[in-house]
Design an enzyme around this catalytic site. Sequence first.
Site, PDB file in Angstrom:
ATOM      1  N   ASP A  99     -10.105  -5.070  -4.053  1.00 45.80           N
ATOM      2  CA  ASP A  99      -9.430  -4.230  -3.066  1.00 45.80           C
ATOM      3  C   ASP A  99     -10.396  -3.127  -2.672  1.00 45.80           C
ATOM      4  O   ASP A  99     -10.780  -2.301  -3.505  1.00 45.80           O
ATOM      5  CB  ASP A  99      -8.150  -3.650  -3.675  1.00 45.80           C
ATOM      6  CG  ASP A  99      -7.289  -2.894  -2.668  1.00 45.80           C
ATOM      7  OD1 ASP A  99      -7.842  -2.384  -1.676  1.00 45.80           O
ATOM      8  OD2 ASP A  99      -6.071  -2.796  -2.888  1.00 45.80           O
ATOM      9  N   HIS A 132      -7.135  -6.082   0.238  1.00 44.32           N
ATOM     10  CA  HIS A 132      -6.055  -5.093   0.237  1.00 44.32           C
ATOM     11  C   HIS A 132      -4.787  -5.562   0.958  1.00 44.32           C
ATOM     12  O   HIS A 132      -3.681  -5.430   0.440  1.00 44.32           O
ATOM     13  CB  HIS A 132      -6.544  -3.784   0.865  1.00 44.32           C
ATOM     14  CG  HIS A 132      -5.515  -2.706   0.863  1.00 44.32           C
ATOM     15  ND1 HIS A 132      -5.043  -2.130  -0.310  1.00 44.32           N
ATOM     16  CD2 HIS A 132      -4.828  -2.100   1.879  1.00 44.32           C
ATOM     17  CE1 HIS A 132      -4.136  -1.223  -0.021  1.00 44.32           C
ATOM     18  NE2 HIS A 132      -3.981  -1.184   1.293  1.00 44.32           N
ATOM     19  N   SER A 151       0.834  -1.197   0.000  1.00 45.92           N
ATOM     20  CA  SER A 151       0.000   0.000   0.000  1.00 45.92           C
ATOM     21  C   SER A 151       0.874   1.254   0.000  1.00 45.92           C
ATOM     22  O   SER A 151       1.684   1.427  -0.908  1.00 45.92           O
ATOM     23  CB  SER A 151      -0.949  -0.051   1.194  1.00 45.92           C
ATOM     24  OG  SER A 151      -1.958   0.922   1.089  1.00 45.92           O
TER      25      SER A 151
END
Length: 265
Positions: free
Chosen positions: A200, A230, A99
């Site tokens: 996601d 995610h 991320s």
Amino acid sequence: MTDESSAPLSLPARPELTGGRRIGVMVSHGFTGSPHSVRPWALSLAERGYAVELPLLPGHGSTWQEMNTTTWEDWYGAVRAAHDKLAEENDDVLVAGLSMGGTLALRLAADLGDAVAGVIVVNAAVATRRKDVLVLPFAKHVLGSLPAIGNDLKKNGVDERAYDRTPLRAAHSMMQAWKVLRDDLPRVTAPVLFFKSAVDHVVDDSSLPIVRAGVSSREFIELVLPDSYHVATLDNDAQTIFDESAAFVARVTDPANGRTGPRSA
């Protein structure tokens, strides 16, 4: 978020497992998270002989209120220091992250050029289609935080251990850095391995094509994670991330493929 799994990690290379060369990988966790979310990934690389630096980003692992006092520059400083430590001790260094950690890895690669041997990102973000971010410059002064979208995991019984609130000042700082990075993506020349979850709920699908089109990498590999959300490094496709990452590291640092060591940044 103060247990051992959320602490920073620093492990030396084991060149006897990597053909005599010392290879390092800087691994970064994401926004509002901690090393816990990527620790299994980092340990899987260490088990294969790679040196690992997994920092705890400033403002993380404590409270969202403390995180609101930190900025993108603080988080970048932490990953840059981790990279530089590896660069002093190893023959080659790659950068990786989940991320926002992946976004930080791309920023490092843009700044360091060929000094980075490769980039591995999982669900990295450089943009969003969400319209509510337009009010962040104002909302951050009024609200302080909003409920977080945490624990976006398909696998049952797993806890990311991220904050349960999104600190808005910190979020605004992160998103301001996105535009600068988008402009600088052509400076990324290292090979890129980009993992993207098929579903996601945190990062939408706008970032991948921007990164793909923007970088100048001689090699750009996309791998879809079909059974994870995610936080894929803790989800059902985690082993795929571990195995493919290790294979990528071995290949891009192999002298037989033209890599003989770090270039000047």
